[in-house]
Design a protein around this motif. Sequence first.
Motif, short mmCIF file in Angstrom:
data_model
loop_
_atom_site.label_atom_id
_atom_site.label_comp_id
_atom_site.label_asym_id
_atom_site.label_seq_id
_atom_site.Cartn_x
_atom_site.Cartn_y
_atom_site.Cartn_z
N LEU A 1 0.81 -1.21 0.00
CA LEU A 1 0.00 0.00 0.00
C LEU A 1 0.85 1.27 0.00
CD1 LEU A 1 -2.59 -1.21 2.65
CD2 LEU A 1 -2.91 -1.13 0.16
N MET A 2 2.05 1.16 0.57
CA MET A 2 2.99 2.28 0.64
C MET A 2 4.40 1.74 0.46
SD MET A 2 1.34 5.19 1.41
CE MET A 2 2.52 6.24 2.27
N PRO A 3 5.36 2.60 0.08
CA PRO A 3 6.75 2.14 0.07
C PRO A 3 7.15 1.69 1.47
CG PRO A 3 6.55 4.23 -1.08
CD PRO A 3 5.24 3.98 -0.43
N ALA A 4 7.99 0.65 1.55
CA ALA A 4 8.42 0.13 2.85
C ALA A 4 9.09 1.22 3.68
CB ALA A 4 9.38 -1.04 2.65
N ARG A 5 8.92 1.13 4.98
CA ARG A 5 9.47 2.14 5.88
C ARG A 5 10.42 1.47 6.86
NH1 ARG A 5 8.14 7.26 6.54
NH2 ARG A 5 8.72 8.32 8.47
N GLY A 6 11.55 2.12 7.15
CA GLY A 6 12.52 1.59 8.09
C GLY A 6 12.61 2.45 9.33
N TYR A 7 13.82 2.56 9.87
CA TYR A 7 14.05 3.31 11.11
C TYR A 7 13.89 4.81 10.87
CZ TYR A 7 16.72 5.18 15.07
OH TYR A 7 17.12 5.88 16.17
N ASP A 8 12.95 5.39 11.56
CA ASP A 8 12.72 6.83 11.49
C ASP A 8 11.89 7.21 12.71
OD1 ASP A 8 12.08 9.45 11.01
OD2 ASP A 8 11.46 9.16 8.94
N LEU A 9 12.43 8.02 13.58
CA LEU A 9 11.76 8.34 14.85
C LEU A 9 10.77 9.49 14.73
CD1 LEU A 9 14.76 7.99 17.34
CD2 LEU A 9 13.00 6.30 16.76
N ASN A 10 10.46 9.90 13.50
CA ASN A 10 9.48 10.96 13.29
C ASN A 10 8.08 10.36 13.45
OD1 ASN A 10 7.64 12.84 12.13
ND2 ASN A 10 9.29 13.73 10.92
N ARG A 11 7.42 10.67 14.55
CA ARG A 11 6.11 10.09 14.85
C ARG A 11 5.05 10.53 13.84
NH1 ARG A 11 5.03 10.14 21.36
NH2 ARG A 11 6.94 9.04 22.00
N ASP A 12 5.06 11.81 13.49
CA ASP A 12 4.06 12.31 12.54
C ASP A 12 4.18 11.61 11.20
OD1 ASP A 12 3.03 14.10 14.39
OD2 ASP A 12 4.38 15.72 13.79
N ALA A 13 5.43 11.39 10.76
CA ALA A 13 5.64 10.72 9.47
C ALA A 13 5.14 9.28 9.54
CB ALA A 13 7.12 10.76 9.09
N PHE A 14 5.36 8.62 10.65
CA PHE A 14 4.90 7.22 10.78
C PHE A 14 3.38 7.17 10.83
CE2 PHE A 14 4.43 2.98 12.56
CZ PHE A 14 5.47 2.29 11.96
N TYR A 15 2.78 8.12 11.54
CA TYR A 15 1.31 8.18 11.59
C TYR A 15 0.73 8.39 10.20
CZ TYR A 15 -3.35 10.08 12.42
OH TYR A 15 -4.70 10.32 12.37
N ASN A 16 1.33 9.31 9.44
CA ASN A 16 0.85 9.55 8.07
C ASN A 16 1.05 8.33 7.19
OD1 ASN A 16 0.04 12.19 8.64
ND2 ASN A 16 2.07 13.04 8.19
N PHE A 17 2.14 7.61 7.42
CA PHE A 17 2.41 6.36 6.71
C PHE A 17 1.25 5.37 6.92
CE2 PHE A 17 4.38 2.10 7.54
CZ PHE A 17 4.67 1.74 6.22
N LEU A 18 0.82 5.20 8.17
CA LEU A 18 -0.29 4.29 8.48
C LEU A 18 -1.61 4.83 7.93
CD1 LEU A 18 0.52 3.34 12.20
CD2 LEU A 18 0.94 1.97 10.16
N LYS A 19 -1.81 6.13 8.08
CA LYS A 19 -3.07 6.74 7.66
C LYS A 19 -3.26 6.65 6.15
CE LYS A 19 -5.67 11.08 8.02
NZ LYS A 19 -5.63 12.49 8.50
N GLU A 20 -2.22 6.99 5.39
CA GLU A 20 -2.31 6.93 3.94
C GLU A 20 -2.44 5.49 3.45
OE1 GLU A 20 0.72 9.15 1.90
OE2 GLU A 20 0.66 10.77 3.39
N GLY A 21 -1.76 4.58 4.14
CA GLY A 21 -1.89 3.17 3.78
C GLY A 21 -3.31 2.67 3.97
N LEU A 22 -3.95 3.09 5.06
CA LEU A 22 -5.33 2.69 5.32
C LEU A 22 -6.28 3.26 4.27
CD1 LEU A 22 -7.28 1.24 7.26
CD2 LEU A 22 -7.43 3.38 8.57
N GLU A 23 -6.05 4.53 3.90
CA GLU A 23 -6.90 5.15 2.86
C GLU A 23 -6.77 4.43 1.53
OE1 GLU A 23 -5.61 9.17 2.88
OE2 GLU A 23 -6.69 9.71 4.73
N LYS A 24 -5.56 4.05 1.16
CA LYS A 24 -5.35 3.33 -0.10
C LYS A 24 -6.00 1.95 -0.06
CE LYS A 24 -1.20 5.69 -1.69
NZ LYS A 24 0.20 5.57 -2.15
N PHE A 25 -5.96 1.32 1.10
CA PHE A 25 -6.61 0.01 1.24
C PHE A 25 -8.12 0.14 1.00
CE2 PHE A 25 -8.93 -2.99 3.97
CZ PHE A 25 -8.48 -4.20 3.45
N LYS A 26 -8.71 1.19 1.58
CA LYS A 26 -10.15 1.40 1.41
C LYS A 26 -10.49 1.71 -0.04
CE LYS A 26 -10.93 2.95 6.17
NZ LYS A 26 -11.28 4.09 7.06
N GLN A 27 -9.66 2.50 -0.70
CA GLN A 27 -9.91 2.81 -2.11
C GLN A 27 -9.83 1.56 -2.98
OE1 GLN A 27 -7.02 5.82 -3.06
NE2 GLN A 27 -7.92 7.35 -1.65
#
Length: 678
Positions: A649-675
């Motif tokens: 659903l999204m490009p793979a994600r590795g080590y990154d301590l940016n919480r907002d970026a990880f939240y957006n990663f999950l949120k956008e992935g969920l939206e794409k799944f629903k679409q």
Amino acid sequence: MRKKLFTFLLFWTIGILTAFAQVENPATWSYSEKSLGNGEYELTLKAELKPGWTIYSMYTPEGGPMQTSLNFEAAGKGIELLGKATENEPHKEYDPIFEVDVWHFAGEFVITQKIKVTDPALTSVKGTLEYQVCQEGQCVMFDEEFTIPLKGAGNVVEKTAEVPSGDLQASDTQKDESLWMFFWLAFVAGLAAVVMPCVFPMIPMTVSFFMHGDSNKAKAKAKALFFSFSIIAIYTVLGLIISVVLGPDFINWLSTNWVPNVFFFIIFMIFAASFFGAFEIVLPSWLVNKSDKQADKGGYIGAFFMAFTLVLVSFSCTAPIVGTVLVEAARGSVLRPVIGMLGFSLAVALPFGFFAFFPSKLGNLPKSGGWLNSVKVVLGFIEVALGFKFLMVADQTYHWGLLDREVYIAIWVAVFTLQGLYLMGKLKFRNDSDLQYIGVTRLAFIIATFAFVIYLIPGMFGAPLKALAGYFPPQETIDFDINRIVRDNAKEIMKSGVALGNPAAVSRNQEACESPKYADFLHLPHGIDGYFDYEQALKCARAQNKPLFIAFTGHGCVNCREMEQSVWSDPRILDMLRNDYVVVALYVDDKKTLPENEWYISDYDGKKKKTLGKKNADFQIKYFNSNAQPNYILLDSHVEGKDLEKYMLMPARGYDLNRDAFYNFLKEGLEKFKQRNQ
């Protein structure tokens, strides 16, 4: 639109570059052997690491990152291992993620193993190395097969490698930092020895002897300095003897086996009993008397033997402290006993040299008295607390179950409560004087002691106590964890509410969402419900019509633990992982042996996969072209065929301590799944 396109291209480019970078091994190995005669050989396996990468020791303490593992094919069947493998000096530092001291190398990692060939037909030694290398943001596991021909001294089988000199210098710097830290700890122990009842009163006596025994003041000062340097030399030679006699093989055994750990625990308890006044550890009187007679000769020889006499006379007080330093030293490299005794003796000798030069300052010293014995007793309590650390190591390694976390903390609470009561004068030992009043200094120690006890108590009920985590058993060993109980009860209430609202749906989900395999020894953080087997998780995700969150992780992955503690703990992220995704954690370093009917030959490397970790690592490489951890994949659960990458659903994600970026990663992935599945 442009911003989204740029972000997509950026992630895509990083993903491609990372995938290519991951297939390259940052550790380049070379192998050599040296014939020792009589069929014995010394094998050397050396890894040269690229800048920024580290590798972990074979003897990293339990609960830390993945240890390097060395295995020989013919061990016991053609060769005999002579002792344990040794390493160059690792860099040791406390890691708050693993809550233990982590041992690792940068620049160069050298393993030495002595063997004896028992099969005359054997012309080479074969084996495998399993290890993990890490840099900021990722950890990668590797298997390295090697063959070392046994053709005598000087034969080298080598892979080309060039390592920048600066990287090797960084390794040397880390080694120096580790030894310097131990030097200063030993120095502090020496300062504690100075205020022992057997040492402290001798400072003015000894300095006065030198200052009044010679009319030439400069000569008297020179003798006093020689006396101080003699103390340093005597203790340092003791450390040197320990290093030479024990050797690196024995020192490694001390660090890893339960027998010496239990022995050290007993020794610490004996030291504590001596400090409490149960008995004195003394040397034979003839030895002290003989040294004392030599001191009467005068001159520099007399000064040396006076120093030797001081060491012998003070033995009853300093032996437990010296023993503590040597025990800790012997659990490291061969240099540590020498470094430890140098730091210890320097602190002991320092006041003698100082007051020899400034005798007028002697009047500023506090008078001898009962406070000296109080110092001994307080050190006795500390010896008891620290001694249990050795028993804990043996208990955790061999799973005896004697010292769970709350039991261990309870012992410390009892020990330091008794220490506080002693400082208040509520307890009295045999050699104590009557306590007429409590001074300001003693009051400060009382407050500090009871504050420490209060800090410890919540740890018995699940508080992490991160400041002292390296001294305690793992959090998972605690039986009564309030946080876990509250979390589990909340889950049950939530499940009950869902069941009442739609019992038919719950029944269908229960059939598809089976109890997770391997949950008896694998766990997800923060009480997240999930799986440890891909097929199980996929089946459940389809039944619930949810996307799949795949976390490729490892027990020894530092970055994985940091992501879980720092990023997954965000309430927004936790909520999505618990409610919007089916989570599966695939441990690539787990040693669980699979049932024989699940063994298979990998299409990727042609090797047989027998363990859960090997299976998961092969799955990650084969389907997602990656072998780094952490690695997070958002996958459409309605996959068909084996081309899984096109269902990401999204490009793979590795080590990154940016919480907002990880939240957006999950949120956008969920939206794409629903679409996709609208």
